[in-house]
Write a protein that holds these residues in place. Structure first.
Motif, PDB file in Angstrom:
ATOM      1  N   ILE A 175       4.205  -1.688  -7.309  1.00  0.00           N
ATOM      2  CA  ILE A 175       3.139  -0.771  -6.916  1.00  0.00           C
ATOM      3  C   ILE A 175       1.928  -1.116  -7.772  1.00  0.00           C
ATOM      4  O   ILE A 175       2.061  -1.762  -8.805  1.00  0.00           O
ATOM      5  N   ARG A 192       0.832  -1.203   0.000  1.00  0.00           N
ATOM      6  CA  ARG A 192       0.000   0.000   0.000  1.00  0.00           C
ATOM      7  C   ARG A 192       0.864   1.250   0.000  1.00  0.00           C
ATOM      8  O   ARG A 192       2.038   1.203   0.365  1.00  0.00           O
ATOM      9  N   GLY A 193       0.275   2.364  -0.384  1.00  0.00           N
ATOM     10  CA  GLY A 193       1.004   3.634  -0.284  1.00  0.00           C
ATOM     11  C   GLY A 193       2.013   3.857  -1.387  1.00  0.00           C
ATOM     12  O   GLY A 193       2.858   4.730  -1.268  1.00  0.00           O
ATOM     13  N   GLY A 194       1.912   3.066  -2.462  1.00  0.00           N
ATOM     14  CA  GLY A 194       2.813   3.307  -3.590  1.00  0.00           C
ATOM     15  C   GLY A 194       2.604   4.685  -4.188  1.00  0.00           C
ATOM     16  O   GLY A 194       3.544   5.302  -4.675  1.00  0.00           O
ATOM     17  N   ILE A 244       4.924   7.387  -2.915  1.00  0.00           N
ATOM     18  CA  ILE A 244       6.283   7.448  -3.473  1.00  0.00           C
ATOM     19  C   ILE A 244       6.243   8.165  -4.815  1.00  0.00           C
ATOM     20  O   ILE A 244       7.083   9.016  -5.104  1.00  0.00           O
ATOM     21  N   VAL A 245       5.229   7.826  -5.617  1.00  0.00           N
ATOM     22  CA  VAL A 245       5.085   8.493  -6.918  1.00  0.00           C
ATOM     23  C   VAL A 245       4.849   9.986  -6.700  1.00  0.00           C
ATOM     24  O   VAL A 245       5.485  10.833  -7.338  1.00  0.00           O
TER      25      VAL A 245
END
Lengths: 329, 335
Positions: free
Chosen positions: B126, B19-21, B24-25
């Motif tokens: 992701i 989760r939470g990719g 980062i993007v």
């Protein structure tokens, strides 16, 4: 597929596909592909451009959904466990690109973050992978100034960064100079030998695949027309072993020797005065001995069937013929 | 390393790590935006024109200050008063704001395609939607930063010029206005990202975005006026009650059509939020105002009045982003 149910846990193959099919409308890009790649193997997917190699790799990564059949990567279904599959697979895309206004190191930092590589080890692992592909000196240069070959090597570093258990390299040797090709292939080989990484490599260039792969699948127009080690492929196409033999001077004496040798099924003369000898077994040693015994000067003695060129060409010819036929209809 | 990965894969699906990719993007994209030339250029354009708008508004306010002692929320006049043909701050944001959204969205996906980074990006662990969500969040973050900073600078400059202390109600209105502006520019960002998914070339995508911008901001009055005239022609005179009705019908239709444009919705709601004396966003007849007490509306009442407009902008953003999202998810990774 039955071995997963019970018994001692045999590790699943690194890659397995069962009837994998991809259609784009009418066109069948990948047609009922059955493939099995063992762990630690270097497998070459050989075929002309547009044969469906990239589509296959994309389906194995869960980036493209199969129309039918299924794929398994490390025993996982790429459509359902896409994240886990992508965590284990390092992928070098066909014509790989990078953010041109960022340095190689910055590009890899982004990849490292996307792979949740901890910041504490990030710098070290980036330096290691850049060193592995020989880009340490150019690490802080903008990728915009990189040559195609350097980008390709950076792509390998990018795929290596996540410490993958499987690498999928799509046309990795395109656009690289011959020396770079050798370095890259050596790197691929060492990955398999030293780090036990399974490598799936796609290419349309026969000799490179031949040099580095344990097994080869010949892929034409979406179908896997042959699959196995080079020897197996040769046998699959043609049971006979063909030996090219030639001596100095006229071939009349040689012809009589060949006629008297056991195990030879046919003899045909090639254009350059040599003979192509089809035999049941590899009789090169016996042949050489017979020629020496007759006092002839041996010029050529080579096994033709082990050369993939001929096989490859023949597979491609049949496929191209079938292609023309389907286009005409 | 691979043993660690296998250990992670051995248990139930490692959902926490996957989760939470989008964060980062978004972090990378946000950093890219802030260091980009387009950010600097747009902030400069908006900042200079905003300062000019508030400067002329404050001069006007100072001139009429004597008569305006009783007026509520003089501070907020800074953003709405428009003398000397210089547009007011809110209409500047309404006009130039879309450029901000287009600038940070038009090449979101197609540049990844043309650079060849998209296959590499989506083959990382992701989800594919993390890419587009992260890019939208980063764009929205950039836009928010720009609008908050610009409005604060402009407000500070105006305060210095007119030396009127804003009330707490004024600050709530200003805050709501900033929020509204972010939502409005967010619509344009979503539109631009949608174009970047659908249109393969960045140059074509930016042109399409600009065309939409011109049609919906500059020419919407012309276009929708002509359509309204064609459907419900306005009479030349308003002598009879019937003719008055027809004129009203024409005006109502034109307003309804105008409200297709988010810029119209934004302009209406900004005025309502910034000016407590406005009581309706629709057409008000003079007989309706007869004997009405000119009492300013409370903040809640103003917000209640613009609720439909704000909802419409949010809904438009959601629809456009959904189109972008769905078409991105269905697209092949390969060009």
């Amino acid at each position: 597929m039955t071995d997963t149910a019970s018994g001692p846990p045999t590790p699943p193959p690194a890659v397995e596909t069962i009837g994998l099919t991809k259609r784009y409308g009418e066109k069948v890009a990948v047609d009922n592909l059955n493939l099995r790649i063992a762990k630690g193997e270097v497998f070459g997917l050989l075929g002309p451009n547009g044969a469906g190699k990239t589509t296959t790799i994309l389906m194995l990564l869960g980036l493209s959904e199969p129309s039918a059949g299924e794929a398994r990567v490390d025993g996982l279904d790429p459509t359902r466990d896409a994240i886990e599959v992508k965590r284990r697979v390092g992928y070098l895309p066909d014509s790989v690109g990078f953010y041109e206004n960022m340095s190689a190191r910055q590009n890899l930092e982004y990849t490292a973050d996307l792979n949740r590589i901890a910041r504490s080890v990030r710098t070290a692992s980036i330096s290691d992978t850049l060193a592995a592909v020989g880009l340490s000196d150019a690490a802080d240069r903008m990728v915009g100034g990189y040559s195609r070959g350097m980008k390709q090597r950076l792509g390998v570093a990018d795929a290596l960064l996540k410490s993958p258990s499987i690498m999928m390299l799509d046309e990795p040797t395109v656009n690289i100079d011959p020396e770079g090709v050798n370095e890259l292939l050596a790197l691929v080989r060492s990955l398999a030998d030293d780090r036990d990484v399974t490598v799936l490599l796609s290419s349309h260039l026969l000799h490179q695949v031949q040099a580095v792969c344990d097994r080869i699948g010949i892929f034409v127009a979406g179908r896997l027309v042959a699959n196995g080690s080079i020897d197996e492929l040769a046998r699959a196409l043609d049971d006979r072993i063909v030996i090219e033999v030639g001596v100095e001077g006229s071939g009349t004496e040689l012809r009589s020797i060949l006629a008297s040798m056991p195990g030879i099924t046919s003899v045909t003369s090639a254009d350059d005065g040599n003979f192509l000898v089809a035999a049941d077994a590899d009789i090169r040693t016996e042949l050489a001995a017979a020629i020496f015994a007759a006092g002839l000067q041996l010029q050529t003695l080579a096994r033709r069937s082990a050369e993939l060129d001929a096989i490859y060409g023949r597979y491609f010819d049949t496929a191209a013929a079938a292609d023309e036929k389907s286009e005409a209809s | 390393m691979s043993r660690v990965q296998e250990a992670m894969g051995g248990g139930p699906r490692p959902s926490a790590a996957s989760r939470g990719g989008w964060r980062i993007v978004a972090r990378k994209e946000f950093a890219d935006h802030l260091s980009s030339a387009r950010f600097a250029i747009l902030v400069l354009i908006l900042g200079l024109s905003g300062l000019a708008a508030v400067n002329s508004a404050s001069s006007e306010i100072r001139e009429v200050a004597g008569e305006a002692t009783g007026a509520p929320s003089i501070f907020l006049f800074l953003f709405t008063v428009a003398p000397d043909r210089i547009p007011s701050y809110f209409s500047l944001v309404g006009f130039i704001g879309p450029l901000l959204g287009i600038a940070f969205g038009f090449d979101a996906i197609n540049s990844e395609r043309s650079q060849g980074t998209l296959p590499r990006l989506v083959s990382q662990p992701i989800h594919r939607d993390d890419v587009i969500t992260g890019k939208f969040v980063a764009g929205l973050g950039t836009i928010s930063l720009a609008i908050v900073v610009l409005t604060s600078v402009v407000a500070g400059f105006g305060l210095f010029r007119i030396a009127v202390v804003p009330s707490s109600g004024d600050l709530v209105r200003l805050f709501s206005y900033v929020l509204l502006s972010i939502i409005y520019v967010g619509f344009w960002l979503a539109l631009a990202i949608m174009l970047s998914v659908v249109v393969r070339r960045a140059a074509t995508s930016v042109l399409a975005g600009m065309a939409a911008w011109l049609v919906l901001t500059l020419f919407s009055g012309l276009i929708f006026g002509a359509i309204a005239q064609a459907i419900r022609p306005a009479p030349d005179t308003t002598d009879t009650a019937l003719e008055t009705e027809e004129l009203l019908a024409n005006a109502r239709l034109e307003l309804a059509l105008q409200r297709i444009s988010p810029t119209e919705l934004y302009n209406e709601s900004s005025q309502m939020i910034l000016n407590p004396q406005l009581r309706s966003t629709g057409i008000v007849l003079s007989n309706q105002l007869d004997r009405a007490i000119p009492d300013p509306l409370s903040v809640e009442q103003s917000l209640l009045l613009v609720w439909p407009q704000v909802t419409a902008i949010v809904a438009g953003t959601v629809v456009v982003f959904t189109i972008a999202f769905v078409s991105f998810m269905r697209q092949e990774v390969r060009a």
